[in-house]
Design a protein around this motif. Structure first.
Motif, PDB file in Angstrom:
ATOM      1  N   LEU A   1     -12.990 -11.017 -67.288  1.00 51.16           N
ATOM      2  CA  LEU A   1     -11.692 -10.385 -67.145  1.00 51.16           C
ATOM      3  C   LEU A   1     -11.904  -8.875 -67.243  1.00 51.16           C
ATOM      4  O   LEU A   1     -12.624  -8.412 -68.134  1.00 51.16           O
ATOM      5  CB  LEU A   1     -10.730 -10.813 -68.263  1.00 51.16           C
ATOM      6  CG  LEU A   1     -10.281 -12.270 -68.293  1.00 51.16           C
ATOM      7  CD1 LEU A   1      -9.385 -12.517 -69.507  1.00 51.16           C
ATOM      8  CD2 LEU A   1      -9.545 -12.640 -67.031  1.00 51.16           C
ATOM      9  N   ASP A   2     -11.288  -8.118 -66.365  1.00 58.11           N
ATOM     10  CA  ASP A   2     -11.387  -6.663 -66.455  1.00 58.11           C
ATOM     11  C   ASP A   2     -10.673  -6.144 -67.700  1.00 58.11           C
ATOM     12  O   ASP A   2     -11.028  -5.101 -68.232  1.00 58.11           O
ATOM     13  CB  ASP A   2     -10.794  -6.000 -65.214  1.00 58.11           C
ATOM     14  CG  ASP A   2     -11.644  -6.247 -63.980  1.00 58.11           C
ATOM     15  OD1 ASP A   2     -12.881  -6.378 -64.109  1.00 58.11           O
ATOM     16  OD2 ASP A   2     -11.073  -6.305 -62.875  1.00 58.11           O
ATOM     17  N   HIS A   3      -9.657  -6.884 -68.149  1.00 57.58           N
ATOM     18  CA  HIS A   3      -8.906  -6.505 -69.346  1.00 57.58           C
ATOM     19  C   HIS A   3      -8.270  -7.768 -69.921  1.00 57.58           C
ATOM     20  O   HIS A   3      -7.811  -8.623 -69.164  1.00 57.58           O
ATOM     21  CB  HIS A   3      -7.831  -5.472 -68.998  1.00 57.58           C
ATOM     22  CG  HIS A   3      -7.288  -4.764 -70.190  1.00 57.58           C
ATOM     23  ND1 HIS A   3      -6.284  -5.292 -70.965  1.00 57.58           N
ATOM     24  CD2 HIS A   3      -7.626  -3.579 -70.751  1.00 57.58           C
ATOM     25  CE1 HIS A   3      -6.008  -4.456 -71.947  1.00 57.58           C
ATOM     26  NE2 HIS A   3      -6.825  -3.404 -71.842  1.00 57.58           N
ATOM     27  N   TYR A   4      -8.233  -7.855 -71.236  1.00 55.31           N
ATOM     28  CA  TYR A   4      -7.700  -9.066 -71.874  1.00 55.31           C
ATOM     29  C   TYR A   4      -6.244  -9.332 -71.503  1.00 55.31           C
ATOM     30  O   TYR A   4      -5.792 -10.483 -71.520  1.00 55.31           O
ATOM     31  CB  TYR A   4      -7.867  -9.004 -73.398  1.00 55.31           C
ATOM     32  CG  TYR A   4      -7.018  -7.968 -74.102  1.00 55.31           C
ATOM     33  CD1 TYR A   4      -5.726  -8.258 -74.523  1.00 55.31           C
ATOM     34  CD2 TYR A   4      -7.510  -6.701 -74.357  1.00 55.31           C
ATOM     35  CE1 TYR A   4      -4.949  -7.317 -75.165  1.00 55.31           C
ATOM     36  CE2 TYR A   4      -6.749  -5.752 -75.006  1.00 55.31           C
ATOM     37  CZ  TYR A   4      -5.467  -6.066 -75.409  1.00 55.31           C
ATOM     38  OH  TYR A   4      -4.697  -5.128 -76.052  1.00 55.31           O
TER      39      TYR A   4
ATOM     40  N   LYS B   1     -10.980 -23.972 -73.217  1.00 58.75           N
ATOM     41  CA  LYS B   1     -11.473 -25.210 -72.599  1.00 58.75           C
ATOM     42  C   LYS B   1     -11.275 -25.222 -71.086  1.00 58.75           C
ATOM     43  O   LYS B   1     -12.083 -25.780 -70.363  1.00 58.75           O
ATOM     44  CB  LYS B   1     -10.826 -26.433 -73.254  1.00 58.75           C
ATOM     45  CG  LYS B   1      -9.341 -26.506 -73.114  1.00 58.75           C
ATOM     46  CD  LYS B   1      -8.760 -27.677 -73.892  1.00 58.75           C
ATOM     47  CE  LYS B   1      -7.245 -27.602 -73.870  1.00 58.75           C
ATOM     48  NZ  LYS B   1      -6.630 -28.468 -74.830  1.00 58.75           N
ATOM     49  N   ASN B   2     -10.230 -24.584 -70.583  1.00 55.30           N
ATOM     50  CA  ASN B   2     -10.015 -24.535 -69.132  1.00 55.30           C
ATOM     51  C   ASN B   2     -11.080 -23.717 -68.412  1.00 55.30           C
ATOM     52  O   ASN B   2     -11.217 -23.798 -67.192  1.00 55.30           O
ATOM     53  CB  ASN B   2      -8.638 -23.977 -68.802  1.00 55.30           C
ATOM     54  CG  ASN B   2      -7.523 -24.944 -69.153  1.00 55.30           C
ATOM     55  OD1 ASN B   2      -7.750 -26.141 -69.311  1.00 55.30           O
ATOM     56  ND2 ASN B   2      -6.332 -24.424 -69.292  1.00 55.30           N
ATOM     57  N   ASP B   3     -11.835 -22.925 -69.168  1.00 54.26           N
ATOM     58  CA  ASP B   3     -12.928 -22.126 -68.600  1.00 54.26           C
ATOM     59  C   ASP B   3     -14.275 -22.830 -68.739  1.00 54.26           C
ATOM     60  O   ASP B   3     -15.302 -22.291 -68.350  1.00 54.26           O
ATOM     61  CB  ASP B   3     -13.007 -20.767 -69.300  1.00 54.26           C
ATOM     62  CG  ASP B   3     -11.715 -19.999 -69.179  1.00 54.26           C
ATOM     63  OD1 ASP B   3     -11.256 -19.807 -68.035  1.00 54.26           O
ATOM     64  OD2 ASP B   3     -11.159 -19.592 -70.220  1.00 54.26           O
ATOM     65  N   GLY B   4     -14.253 -24.028 -69.341  1.00 52.34           N
ATOM     66  CA  GLY B   4     -15.491 -24.758 -69.567  1.00 52.34           C
ATOM     67  C   GLY B   4     -16.167 -24.414 -70.888  1.00 52.34           C
ATOM     68  O   GLY B   4     -17.318 -24.795 -71.106  1.00 52.34           O
ATOM     69  N   ALA B   5     -15.457 -23.706 -71.754  1.00 54.61           N
ATOM     70  CA  ALA B   5     -16.014 -23.367 -73.068  1.00 54.61           C
ATOM     71  C   ALA B   5     -16.014 -24.635 -73.921  1.00 54.61           C
ATOM     72  O   ALA B   5     -14.961 -25.124 -74.309  1.00 54.61           O
ATOM     73  CB  ALA B   5     -15.201 -22.261 -73.729  1.00 54.61           C
TER      74      ALA B   5
END
Length: 117
Positions: free
Chosen positions: A4-7, A31-35
């Motif tokens: 992400l360029d910024h949170y 979790k949606n990012d695969g973490a």
């Protein structure tokens, strides 16, 4: 991989109620990012804002990114500021308050298996 360029690109969820005031939370990695092991959240507490006073089974780690405020630590209020690093063991009561006139922004890591926000 996710960048992400910024949170603030992550959607924010506002929290207001009897125990919480002026809080916006964002899941920036979850979790949606695969973490598979951790979730990273960014919280913004507006001036005068606070998280609820609470305890839970899991530990979490906090990094103060911006601003200053207070942390309930073992029944006492401790000053926190930009650059502060905090470890909260499981079952330890805690709360963060923004007693300044600027936003308090912090990253908070939690383990998998608990609600991300």
């Amino acid at each position: 991989m996710k960048i992400l360029d910024h949170y603030e690109q992550a959607p924010g969820q506002s929290f207001e109620g009897d125990a919480v005031k002026g809080v916006v939370g964002r899941v920036v990695i979850g979790k949606n990012d695969g973490a598979d092991n951790f979730c990273m959240r960014i919280f913004t507490l507006s001036p005068g804002g606070n998280t609820p006073r609470h305890a839970h089974q899991w530990e979490h780690e906090i990094f103060i990114h911006e601003g200053k405020g207070k942390l309930l630590n073992d029944g006492q209020w401790a000053a926190i500021q930009r650059g502060s690093v905090i470890f909260i063991p499981g079952m330890e009561e805690h709360q963060l308050k923004n007693d300044s006139d600027q936003d308090l922004v912090f990253a908070c890591l939690i383990p998998k298996g608990v609600a991300e926000l």
